[in-house]
Design an enzyme around this catalytic site. Structure first.
Site: not given
Ligand SMILES: Cc1ncc(COP(=O)(O)O)c(C=O)c1O
Length: 408
Positions: A86, A108, A376
């Site tokens: 993020k 949000e 992520s």
């Molecule tokens: C650690 C993490 N991975 C993935 C996501 C999913 O979001 P996105 O599909 O936009 O990567 C989030 C959303 O809050 C998240 O906190």
């Protein structure tokens, strides 16, 4: 309706009249930045000095041995400042806010990671900050709420609807409509009206650019298959973008929750439960009923619990460029457990969806194949949910003692 910002049949900008000028300004500033090589250079500098970039790729030797198939690598977005990918998006948008001369940001958040990242960016750049968060998510992600507030943000629990991410998005838009002069809405994923999907995907492309380079340097070749979890789709777009033009298989993993046939999931692209519609300012696959009313979604991971999905990914689904799969809550907890034990790495519940699916496919592949999993985010924020799922008695005792201290 604005015809710009379409990806095949999806995307667009379905805006209330009052926001059109604000979006025009955002699109202009974003386009200027995108065409200015110095902007990307400054962005990379900021990310390396503030957010630990480039994040490494880690060879998961023990998991590879455990599954006995493809070699498994992990792209370590968990090592970003604030613990998730993020940060890439919010710091980029922060630079744009400075260019626009605005002084307040709103956002949000679902899991809270985007909220913490935005509050951090606001503290760093000196912006006022308000975060909208569904009441249900406030309850399940209290540690992140605590940090947002300590970082100086105002967190507003949203009590409308099902009190999760989509309701927080609606509330953020309501705020923006009344405060657009000084305020920028830092949308957290590759969704929403144009230019957000394209812009967020662009900032997140730093992941894929790095991963591609790192593989060429380390292995002299690209991975065979890349796995990323899909909430709104920003981390998936980020890592996939390094490989779109290559012979690399891309797999997006959605939340199958209690099972794709249970009705309690958040799978838009790998289930038959979603259909194309227009909501929250853009056109994509939504989990909605025949009347276009948004359905309730479920995932053990708050960050995947969203009714819509990036229009760019909907287009890739139609074109067959990305394969979409689901991972259930149970498979996800097992993947977290295994990754911790084998590699000493704690993936976020969201990321663990990608791990769970990769673990299913790794044994069916050859040792000549390479799997890349996008981690992520890190799992620290999920300690309450993971401890519950693992039914850890010592953790429960700790909570009971803590509650006693507060005279509960
Ligand atoms: C650690 C993490 N991975 C993935 C996501 C999913 O979001 P996105 O599909 O936009 O990567 C989030 C959303 O809050 C998240 O906190």
């Amino acid at each position: 309706m604005n015809k710009r910002g379409y990806f095949g049949n999806f995307g667009g900008a379905f805006l209330p009249e009052i926001l059109v000028a604000t979006f025009d300004e955002l699109e202009r500033v974003y386009t200027e930045a995108r065409n200015d090589p110095i902007f990307w250079h400054d962005y990379e500098q900021l990310m390396s000095s503030y957010s630990c970039r480039p994040t490494p790729i880690t060879y998961a030797e023990n998991l590879t041995r455990h599954f006995g198939g493809a070699r498994i690598f992990i792209k370590r977005e968990d090592l970003n400042h604030t613990g998730a990918h993020k940060a890439n998006n919010v710091m980029g948008q922060g630079l744009l806010v400075k260019r626009m001369g605005k002084t307040r940001v709103i956002a949000e958040t679902g899991a809270g990671q985007h909220g913490v990242a935005t509050a951090t960016m606001a503290a760093r750049f000196g912006f006022d900050c308000t975060i909208y968060m569904g009441e249900v998510d406030v309850a399940r992600q209290r540690p992140n709420v605590f940090w947002m507030e300590q970082l100086g943000a105002t967190v507003v629990p949203v009590t409308d609807g099902t009190r999760i991410l989509k309701d927080a998005i609606n509330e953020a838009f309501r705020d923006w409509v009344t405060n657009m002069d000084a305020t920028h809405y830092v949308l957290g994923t590759a969704c929403g009206p144009h230019p957000f999907p394209e812009m967020v995907a662009w900032f997140q492309s730093i992941i894929g650019k790095e991963a591609r380079r790192q593989f060429m340097e380390r292995e002299g070749r690209l991975p065979t298959r890349v796995f990323a979890c899909v909430g709104g789709g920003s981390n998936a777009m980020g890592i996939f973008s390094g490989f779109f033009d290559d012979d690399v298989e891309l797999v997006g993993v959605e939340a199958a929750g209690r099972g794709l046939n249970s009705g309690a999931h958040a799978s838009r692209l790998c289930s038959d439960d979603a259909s194309v519609g227009v909501a929250q300012g853009y056109k994509t696959y939504f989990l909605q009923d025949d009347d276009g009313q948004m359905r309730e979604t479920h995932s053990i991971a708050a960050g995947l619990d969203y009714v819509g999905v990036s229009p760019i990914l909907s287009d890739f689904k139609e074109k067959g460029r990305v394969r979409f799969e689901g991972a259930t809550d149970r498979e996800v907890i097992e993947a977290v457990r295994l990754t911790m034990r084998k590699e000493g790495v704690i993936p976020a519940l969201e990321s663990a969806h990608a791990f769970a699916r990769a673990f299913k496919e790794a044994p069916t592949m050859s040792p000549d194949d390479i799997i890349l999993i996008n981690q992520s985010g890190r799992g620290d924020k999920d300690i309450f949910t993971i401890a519950d799922a693992m039914d850890d008695p010592k953790w429960k005792q700790f909570i009971i003692e803590k509650a006693k201290q507060y005279h509960a």
